[in-house]
Scaffold this motif. Sequence first.
Motif, PDB file in Angstrom:
ATOM      1  N   ARG A  84       0.854  -1.187   0.000  1.00 53.02           N
ATOM      2  CA  ARG A  84       0.000   0.000   0.000  1.00 53.02           C
ATOM      3  C   ARG A  84       0.887   1.234   0.000  1.00 53.02           C
ATOM      4  O   ARG A  84       1.571   1.507   0.975  1.00 53.02           O
ATOM      5  CB  ARG A  84      -0.898   0.004   1.236  1.00 53.02           C
ATOM      6  CG  ARG A  84      -1.907  -1.106   1.288  1.00 53.02           C
ATOM      7  CD  ARG A  84      -2.967  -0.965   0.201  1.00 53.02           C
ATOM      8  NE  ARG A  84      -3.598   0.334   0.266  1.00 53.02           N
ATOM      9  CZ  ARG A  84      -4.863   0.553   0.557  1.00 53.02           C
ATOM     10  NH1 ARG A  84      -5.658  -0.454   0.777  1.00 53.02           N
ATOM     11  NH2 ARG A  84      -5.323   1.786   0.620  1.00 53.02           N
ATOM     12  N   CYS A  85       0.898   1.948  -1.119  1.00 52.33           N
ATOM     13  CA  CYS A  85       1.662   3.188  -1.222  1.00 52.33           C
ATOM     14  C   CYS A  85       0.917   4.127  -2.152  1.00 52.33           C
ATOM     15  O   CYS A  85       0.618   3.733  -3.276  1.00 52.33           O
ATOM     16  CB  CYS A  85       3.064   2.917  -1.751  1.00 52.33           C
ATOM     17  SG  CYS A  85       4.102   4.408  -1.760  1.00 52.33           S
ATOM     18  N   PRO A  86       0.596   5.298  -1.741  1.00 50.16           N
ATOM     19  CA  PRO A  86       0.874   5.830  -0.416  1.00 50.16           C
ATOM     20  C   PRO A  86       0.030   5.135   0.639  1.00 50.16           C
ATOM     21  O   PRO A  86      -1.107   4.736   0.385  1.00 50.16           O
ATOM     22  CB  PRO A  86       0.519   7.315  -0.528  1.00 50.16           C
ATOM     23  CG  PRO A  86      -0.381   7.424  -1.702  1.00 50.16           C
ATOM     24  CD  PRO A  86      -0.068   6.269  -2.604  1.00 50.16           C
ATOM     25  N   VAL A  87       0.600   4.980   1.808  1.00 47.80           N
ATOM     26  CA  VAL A  87      -0.047   4.313   2.918  1.00 47.80           C
ATOM     27  C   VAL A  87      -1.130   5.224   3.504  1.00 47.80           C
ATOM     28  O   VAL A  87      -1.026   6.441   3.449  1.00 47.80           O
ATOM     29  CB  VAL A  87       0.999   3.911   3.982  1.00 47.80           C
ATOM     30  CG1 VAL A  87       1.609   5.108   4.635  1.00 47.80           C
ATOM     31  CG2 VAL A  87       0.426   2.975   5.007  1.00 47.80           C
ATOM     32  N   GLY A  88      -2.159   4.620   4.045  1.00 51.14           N
ATOM     33  CA  GLY A  88      -3.223   5.382   4.697  1.00 51.14           C
ATOM     34  C   GLY A  88      -4.476   5.465   3.856  1.00 51.14           C
ATOM     35  O   GLY A  88      -4.451   5.246   2.648  1.00 51.14           O
ATOM     36  N   LEU A  89      -5.579   5.783   4.516  1.00 52.27           N
ATOM     37  CA  LEU A  89      -6.857   5.906   3.832  1.00 52.27           C
ATOM     38  C   LEU A  89      -6.953   7.248   3.116  1.00 52.27           C
ATOM     39  O   LEU A  89      -6.709   8.292   3.723  1.00 52.27           O
ATOM     40  CB  LEU A  89      -8.016   5.792   4.831  1.00 52.27           C
ATOM     41  CG  LEU A  89      -8.187   4.455   5.528  1.00 52.27           C
ATOM     42  CD1 LEU A  89      -9.368   4.518   6.494  1.00 52.27           C
ATOM     43  CD2 LEU A  89      -8.384   3.330   4.524  1.00 52.27           C
ATOM     44  N   SER A  90      -7.344   7.213   1.863  1.00 54.45           N
ATOM     45  CA  SER A  90      -7.493   8.455   1.104  1.00 54.45           C
ATOM     46  C   SER A  90      -8.666   9.288   1.617  1.00 54.45           C
ATOM     47  O   SER A  90      -8.717  10.491   1.389  1.00 54.45           O
ATOM     48  CB  SER A  90      -7.673   8.151  -0.383  1.00 54.45           C
ATOM     49  OG  SER A  90      -8.815   7.346  -0.586  1.00 54.45           O
ATOM     50  N   GLU A  91      -9.594   8.654   2.328  1.00 49.33           N
ATOM     51  CA  GLU A  91     -10.740   9.381   2.880  1.00 49.33           C
ATOM     52  C   GLU A  91     -10.350  10.326   4.011  1.00 49.33           C
ATOM     53  O   GLU A  91     -11.123  11.189   4.393  1.00 49.33           O
ATOM     54  CB  GLU A  91     -11.810   8.406   3.412  1.00 49.33           C
ATOM     55  CG  GLU A  91     -12.451   7.533   2.365  1.00 49.33           C
ATOM     56  CD  GLU A  91     -11.673   6.257   2.087  1.00 49.33           C
ATOM     57  OE1 GLU A  91     -12.160   5.455   1.275  1.00 49.33           O
ATOM     58  OE2 GLU A  91     -10.586   6.054   2.665  1.00 49.33           O
ATOM     59  N   VAL A  92      -9.163  10.135   4.579  1.00 52.96           N
ATOM     60  CA  VAL A  92      -8.673  11.020   5.632  1.00 52.96           C
ATOM     61  C   VAL A  92      -7.718  12.006   4.960  1.00 52.96           C
ATOM     62  O   VAL A  92      -6.577  11.666   4.674  1.00 52.96           O
ATOM     63  CB  VAL A  92      -7.952  10.243   6.759  1.00 52.96           C
ATOM     64  CG1 VAL A  92      -7.460  11.185   7.837  1.00 52.96           C
ATOM     65  CG2 VAL A  92      -8.853   9.173   7.340  1.00 52.96           C
ATOM     66  N   PRO A  93      -8.201  13.220   4.688  1.00 52.56           N
ATOM     67  CA  PRO A  93      -7.380  14.172   3.945  1.00 52.56           C
ATOM     68  C   PRO A  93      -6.330  14.838   4.839  1.00 52.56           C
ATOM     69  O   PRO A  93      -6.396  14.744   6.055  1.00 52.56           O
ATOM     70  CB  PRO A  93      -8.403  15.209   3.472  1.00 52.56           C
ATOM     71  CG  PRO A  93      -9.446  15.201   4.547  1.00 52.56           C
ATOM     72  CD  PRO A  93      -9.510  13.770   5.032  1.00 52.56           C
TER      73      PRO A  93
END
Length: 148
Positions: A84-93
């Motif tokens: 997963r890159c970029p790491v993290g949820l895209s829903e959290v801006p």
Amino acid sequence: DLIPAGVNKIVSDSPAHEVEHFPAGTFYIVMTHNHPLDFDITEAALKRGDAAYVGLIGSETKWSRFKMRFEHRQYDKDFYRSVRCPVGLSEVPGKLPMEVAVSIAAEVIAEYAKGSSEKTTQQGLSWRQLKAHSDALNEKSTETSLSS
């Protein structure tokens, strides 16, 4: 202790070599200040073939370069497809450290929850039991302070 037995608990000069000591099913989040080191750690985690999750902090450009390096080392796309890159949820801006941390934590929790969906037994106290216990302690504390 969150660090598995056998893993050096001192900051390592070779963190990519430490990967071999982690148990199967480890969640790896790769985020150092050094792109070559990030690559080495990511490669080591993927070579094991038993990671529950491999997340890499970075831009699409960084990830494109990493994929190119994997291909130059003769790895096929299946080797690195799970990263997963970029790491993290895209829903959290947002790009603030706190926002990035929350987005990564949310993604890891979501991945972890997928693997724990078979769990049907609860561990520990339910919130109702915990509240009843807390209320009883508060009541006893109030009684003690009134009798003093």
